[in-house]
Design an enzyme around this catalytic site. Structure first.
Site, PDB file in Angstrom:
ATOM      1  N   HIS A 273       0.813  -1.202  -0.075  1.00  0.00           N
ATOM      2  CA  HIS A 273      -0.127  -0.028  -0.045  1.00  0.00           C
ATOM      3  C   HIS A 273       0.799   1.225   0.053  1.00  0.00           C
ATOM      4  CE1 HIS A 273      -3.172  -2.678   2.257  1.00  0.00           C
ATOM      5  NE2 HIS A 273      -3.443  -2.685   1.111  1.00  0.00           N
TER       6      HIS A 273
ATOM      7  N   PHE B  61       3.790  -0.447   5.187  1.00  0.00           N
ATOM      8  CA  PHE B  61       4.395  -1.807   5.850  1.00  0.00           C
ATOM      9  C   PHE B  61       3.831  -2.784   5.568  1.00  0.00           C
ATOM     10  CE2 PHE B  61       6.004   1.725   9.088  1.00  0.00           C
ATOM     11  CZ  PHE B  61       7.266   2.263   8.231  1.00  0.00           C
ATOM     12  N   HIS B  62       3.261  -3.142   4.478  1.00  0.00           N
ATOM     13  CA  HIS B  62       2.302  -4.225   3.923  1.00  0.00           C
ATOM     14  C   HIS B  62       2.792  -5.034   3.076  1.00  0.00           C
ATOM     15  CE1 HIS B  62      -1.034  -1.428   6.103  1.00  0.00           C
ATOM     16  NE2 HIS B  62      -0.246  -2.079   7.038  1.00  0.00           N
ATOM     17  N   PRO B  63       4.008  -5.247   2.600  1.00  0.00           N
ATOM     18  CA  PRO B  63       4.508  -6.047   1.621  1.00  0.00           C
ATOM     19  C   PRO B  63       3.968  -7.550   1.762  1.00  0.00           C
ATOM     20  CG  PRO B  63       6.291  -6.086   3.520  1.00  0.00           C
ATOM     21  CD  PRO B  63       5.261  -5.184   3.851  1.00  0.00           C
TER      22      PRO B  63
END
Ligand SMILES: Cc1cc2nc3c(=O)[nH]c(=O)nc-3n(C[C@H](O)[C@H](O)[C@H](O)COP(=O)(O)OP(=O)(O)OC[C@H]3O[C@@H](n4cnc5c(N)ncnc54)[C@H](O)[C@@H]3O)c2cc1C
Length: 509
Positions: free
Chosen positions: A295, A442-444
């Protein structure tokens, strides 16, 4: 080590801790949970940065990775938890489910086990929703407690932000995890008081007493060991010694940064990438690391009129607006989120409101820097290069600017410091800002995507290899329209239950 385990789970994070806990419910199955970081056996011994959910823990239990968010931007830190509980032990504790259509999309892409109606029981099983546990789409007896801040618990910034949202005409939403909902309201959060309910606390505290579960902390996994194309163990480093531990089945749950890296070091990944580092190719898997999904976000930053309202000991995040871009076919593809304060070093003077794109078309890449098992991978996100992503984030940024100009939030602000209000904010200039400065939520995920054209099948089994699975954020085919922790825990629930109930058929256990 002579001992052989039935199941070895690498990584005790949001997914891995759950898989180990669920699989070890069958006392006949020996499970080893390998974790590179430390393990704290109870909350009394857990350091404050992990207990304190009011802000993220960025340094004390971190891997020290960095990434390049956009082609025009700079390389910046990319935090990941290095401790039992993984990133669930260091994160903001936003406990949001994706949209039902996210999971139905995964199913339509060749993974029918992940349709919304099939994952909903796992979402219900993982939670104890303290506000809405009696609703048909919620659970009230799971290991992860979830609640929402009441009005009188909100900081002044969040109260003013919610009232500004009312004034702008967005509907109130009391439960953002209601699958039909949209609007603004308190975030569902997996915290009780200040205590962050990580998977180490929610799942491992109860499971760790089982004689058939062993938690091996401080143990770095270098690679998977194969006999032919069958995985037979893991090569680990512990107390400076390298050793091999044997298992009948191995699950990589080292997260979206490390699972693909371990896989590539073990000989499974894009052929050219492996050959570049002199790694013998066991299985050419072009999808590993080539479809990174995340994101992009950009925050409007404001100097507060009264800095005494800002308190770094208060929760940094409490509220959310989930809504849909005009004309978008993707429900709730945008989020706006206020931050109680914006840490800039020194005394607190600023707070922020962030625009976040939740449904993304663009993809990034994750490659090995070298074959060294301790080297961080090279991560390039290429955020907002896709025009469909950039235009929606620009629209969301405009909506975010409307918030800070609306009372009562406007009354808390002395000046807007970013974006510079003296500059003309045309769509083009905001688009340029997105291309230069948007950064990860921080949503890989999707670095070992599941699917017939991906790297693993819908049960997490690596294509073309035996005895090796991947189960964590990396197997999501695309990022969900929500922060990814709850979905990662759900992935742990699905794979853990399959290991427990269908383990011999699916995983050769
Ligand atoms: C600062 C921060 C804030 C966030 N905030 C939120 C939020 O509020 N809400 C939300 O939904 N999501 C949030 N996220 C994202 C969310 O936490 C992650 O998507 C989720 O935890 C991913 O789960 P995972 O199981 O894939 O990986 P992780 O939870 O990261 O687990 C991976 C585990 O594997 C271990 N490991 C890695 N490599 C090795 C190795 N070689 N050998 C042994 N062990 C290894 C790691 O130490 C770790 O314990 C945040 C993330 C961060 C970093």
């Amino acid at each position: 080590m002579e001992e052989q385990f039935d199941l070895i789970v690498v990584g005790a994070g949001s997914a891995g801790a759950v898989i180990a806990a669920r699989a070890s419910e069958d006392p006949r199955r020996s499970v080893l949970l390998v974790e590179a970081g430390p393990d704290y056996p109870d909350t009394a011994q857990t350091p404050f940065d992990l207990v304190n959910s009011h802000n993220n823990s960025y340094t004390d239990h971190d891997w020290g990775h960095s990434y390049q968010p956009t082609a025009l931007g700079r390389s910046v830190p990319f935090p990941r938890g290095r401790v039992t509980g993984g990133s669930s032990a260091v994160n903001t504790t936003i406990a949001l489910r994706g949209m039902p259509e996210d999971y139905d999309g995964w199913a339509a892409a060749g993974n029918p086990e992940w349709a919304w109606e099939k994952v909903l029981p796992a979402f219900k099983r993982l939670e104890r929703d303290l506000d809405f546990g009696d609703r048909p789409y919620h659970g009230d007896a799971g290991p992860i407690s979830i609640r929402r801040y009441a009005w009188d618990e909100l900081t002044p910034v969040h109260q003013a932000w919610l009232e500004a949202s009312d004034a702008l005409g967005y509907p109130r939403c009391e439960d953002a995890n209601d699958p039909d909902s949209w609007g603004s309201g308190p975030h569902p959060m997996n915290k009780v008081g200040r205590l962050r309910i990580s998977t180490a606390i929610g799942y491992l505290s109860a499971a760790r007493a089982r004689p058939n579960l062993r938690i091996m902390a401080g143990t770095h996994t270098r690679r998977v060991v194969f006999e032919g194309t069958r995985a037979v163990g893991v090569e680990v480093e512990r107390d400076g010694q390298v050793e091999t531990i044997r298992g009948r089945a191995i699950v990589l749950s080292a997260g979206a940064i490390q699972s693909p890296a371990i896989l590539m070091r073990s000989g499974a990944g894009p052929r050219a990438e492996l050959e570049r580092h002199g790694i013998e190719v066991l299985r050419d898997l072009p999808a590993v690391g080539t479809r990174l999904s995340d994101h992009p976000a950009l925050a409007v930053v404001c100097r507060a009129r009264d800095a005494s309202l800002l308190d770094a000991d208060q929760p940094i995040v409490q509220t959310i607006l989930r809504y849909t871009a005009p004309g978008s076919e993707y429900r709730n593809d945008l989020q706006i989120e206020a931050f109680s304060f914006s840490p800039r070093g020194g005394p607190l003077t600023h707070f922020a409101v962030a625009a976040v794109l939740e449904q993304v078309h663009g993809t990034g890449t994750l490659r090995l820097a070298s074959a060294d098992p301790h080297a961080s991978p090279v991560i390039e996100q290429h955020f907002c290069e896709d025009e469909r992503d950039r235009s929606r984030l620009v629209g969301c940024l405009r909506d975010t600017l409307a918030f800070i100009r609306t009372e009562p939030l406007a009354g808390l602000i002395a000046e807007q410091t970013f974006p510079d209000p003296r500059r003309a904010l045309s769509d083009e200039s905001l688009g340029d800002l997105c291309l230069r400065l948007s950064a990860s939520g921080f949503h890989p995920c999707a670095t070992v995507p599941m699917g017939p054209d991906g790297a693993v099948d819908q049960y997490g089994r690596v294509h073309g290899l035996e005895g090796l699975m991947v189960a964590d954020a990396s197997i999501m085919p695309t990022v969900t329209r929500a922060n990814t922790n709850l979905t990662s825990i759900m992935i742990g629930e699905m794979v853990g239950e399959w290991a427990r109930t269908r383990g011999s058929k699916l995983y050769g256990l």
